[in-house]
Design a protein around this motif. Structure first.
Motif: not given
Length: 570
Positions: A84-108
């Motif tokens: 969910i918060f990957q857009d605010k964390l390091p190692f994101n040179p391409d600027g990918n956004p955080g996931m929506t809760p339902d997509l994060a639920f499915n992915t994890i």
């Protein structure tokens, strides 16, 4: 064409050359015997000390499952919040956004469960930090979880009567240090030296021949691709998975990745027989699984090499028509072989687009996932097969009028009830899930959902039904591949498949471990003239018949509405 067939024969033979000695090695590792990797003992001891683990503490089957679930729940929470918060964390040179809760639920849930169903596109959906420290990490530990659960089964039948089934944490750690990490390191080096990116650099830019500026994603791909296959995970670093030229640059890397995803499932079968000192049983199980592989592979090859008849009517040659949805560097034979092995085991990676295969090819892919025990995933394939064994023992006992026995232990009502529940679970999850999806699509196609159901299917009719059936089947089988004509990144599919993945992963682990623990604790009954032998060709045939009949009764109506109907109407 002969060269293509020679290629897949060579790939299968090389797989056996590696898998069989690997199985013997694993039997020694988990039995605590001396092996050449014992130099890693100080590393393992450090892990145990840091974690407060006493590996001399023996666990029963309930304690084994408690440990398994405790650590998996921890990973669920950790990964969910990072996604969910990957857009605010390091190692994101391409600027990918955080996931929506339902997509994060499915992915994890998908990655914790070793399914790796991806409702996002790899290079644009997650950051480098997420790829390596959540998803790749989970590909190691989810595979190790399945292997550790299978070793509990091993322990239950090694001794005549026991409730002491070893220590889950020891099996788990050794699965990583003695197996997954060393093999992944070797494979990552092979991929890196053959063109797969392995750095932390961001997207590269180049000007195409047409003068367009093209952004090409890179990143630490080789590391993840290695464990993706060795752990029968399947989640691609790139959205196109192993059809992407960076994930799978050449026919050589294609062979390496094919071999990697099959060796541990086969090795676990061999390890089982050597561990419990019943080598003949291991070869009997391996024989049934291999016959199952070829019964799915041969018609798959025939279907795909024959090409698309609709294209033939347009004057396109058979050779060209057979390349629909496939990569030129692999060809139809290697693609058909990949599609078969990736669905009979729980890898779910692709080197071609399954949605473009012939209708009957879709049938064989679906059947491979529905059966889910012809080799199967890391450890869990053997657990799934064990349930079929128990059912076959029970039916055989009824036929000859004797109390069913398996390896010197009576199979009674409690074990049969558990086996029956697990046997019925998969059809329920797959068919109920597909029925609900079909009902919503048919009756609420214009509803104002996050993504309207009318946009779920790019291919209506029989093929559209196959797309929904495939999604639920893949989720239940912890496979993760898909018919990509389905629009699946929406609330309904994210939540429904997430629930199916969770139940389809952990209940089939609970069932076999519980049955093995219950049987192992029973009084051992020495073999006699009237004992049903479970390592003979006759019993192998019986087990194979049980597998075929149960799956035919469960799934034929759904297959008839999907790929079979599509085949007979074109």
């Amino acid at each position: 064409m002969n060269t293509e067939l020679t290629g897949i024969i060579a790939t299968f033979l090389l797989t056996l050359v590696i898998a069989i000695p690997l199985g013997k090695y694993l039997a020694k590792v988990f039995a605590g015997e001396k092996v050449w990797t014992d130099f890693l003992k100080p590393v393992e001891a450090g892990i145990y000390k840091l974690s407060g683990i006493n590996i001399k503490e023996q666990m029963n089957w309930k304690q084994q499952l408690k440990a398994l679930f405790t650590i998996n729940v921890l990973w669920l929470f950790y990964g969910f919040f990072v996604l969910i918060f990957q857009d605010k964390l390091p190692f994101n040179p391409d600027g990918n956004p955080g996931m929506t809760p339902d997509l994060a639920f499915n992915t994890i849930i998908s990655f914790v469960a070793n399914c790796n169903l991806q409702h996002y596109s790899g290079e644009s959906g997650v950051s480098y930090l997420t790829q390596q420290y959540v998803l790749m990490f989970l590909q190691f530990v989810s595979a190790a979880t399945g292997i550790a659960a299978a070793v509990v089964l091993f322990k239950a039948f090694r001794d005549k009567t026991t409730t002491e089934l070893g220590n889950f944490w020891e099996f788990f750690v050794k699965s990583i240090t003695r197996l997954l990490l060393p093999l992944s390191f070797i494979m990552a080096l092979i991929l890196t030296f053959n063109g797969t990116p392995a750095s932390y650099e961001g997207k590269d830019k180049f000007i195409s021949l047409q003068g367009d500026t093209v952004n090409v994603s890179r990143g630490p791909a080789a590391q993840m691709i290695a464990i993706k296959h060795l752990g029968t995970n399947g989640g691609g670093y790139f959205g196109a998975n192993s059809a992407h030229p960076f994930e799978n640059p050449s026919y050589f890397t294609n062979m390496v990745e094919l071999i990697a995803q099959v060796i541990i499932p086969i090795a676990m079968v061999i390890a089982f027989g050597y561990f419990i000192r019943r080598k003949k049983m291991a070869w009997t199980i391996f024989g049934v699984m291999t016959i199952g592989l070829f019964m799915l592979l041969l018609p798959m090859l025939s279907s795909e090499l024959g090409g698309n008849p609709a294209l033939a009517k347009m004057g396109i040659s058979q050779t060209t028509g057979a390349m629909e949805g496939k990569e030129v560097r692999f060809g139809p034979a290697a693609s058909a072989y990949w599609a078969t092995v990736t669905t009979i085991i729980s890898t779910g990676s692709v080197n071609s687009m399954h949605d473009s295969t012939m209708p009957m090819s879709g049938t064989w892919q679906l059947l491979g996932m529905m059966i889910n025990s012809f080799y199967g995933g890391c450890g869990v394939g053997l657990l799934n097969y064990f349930i079929y064994l128990i059912v076959a023992v029970f039916i055989s006992g009824l036929m000859v009028g004797r109390t069913p026995e398996f390896l010197g232990h009576k199979v009674e009502a409690r074990e049969i009830k558990i086996a029956a529940i697990i046997t019925l679970l998969s059809p329920f999850l797959i068919l109920a899930g597909t029925a609900i999806a079909s009902y919503i699509f048919t009756n609420y196609g214009n509803a104002a959902w996050a993504v309207q159901p009318k946009n779920w299917l790019n291919n209506p009719g029989f093929h559209g039904f196959s797309e929904m059936l495939y999604e639920m089947t893949s989720s239940n089988a912890n496979n993760g591949s898909g018919f990509e004509g389905l629009g699946d990144n929406n609330i309904f599919w994210n939540l429904s498949t997430g629930i199916v993945i969770f139940l389809g992963r952990f209940l089939p682990i609970i069932g076999p471990v519980a049955v093995a623990g219950l049987l192992g604790a029973k009084k051992f009954i020495p073999e006699s003239a009237g004992t049903l032998k479970t390592d003979t060709k006759t019993f192998a045939l019986m087990t194979f018949a049980v597998i075929i009949v149960l799956n035919a009764l469960s799934y034929f109506p759904a297959l008839a509405l999907g790929p079979l109907a599509e085949y007979f109407t074109h």
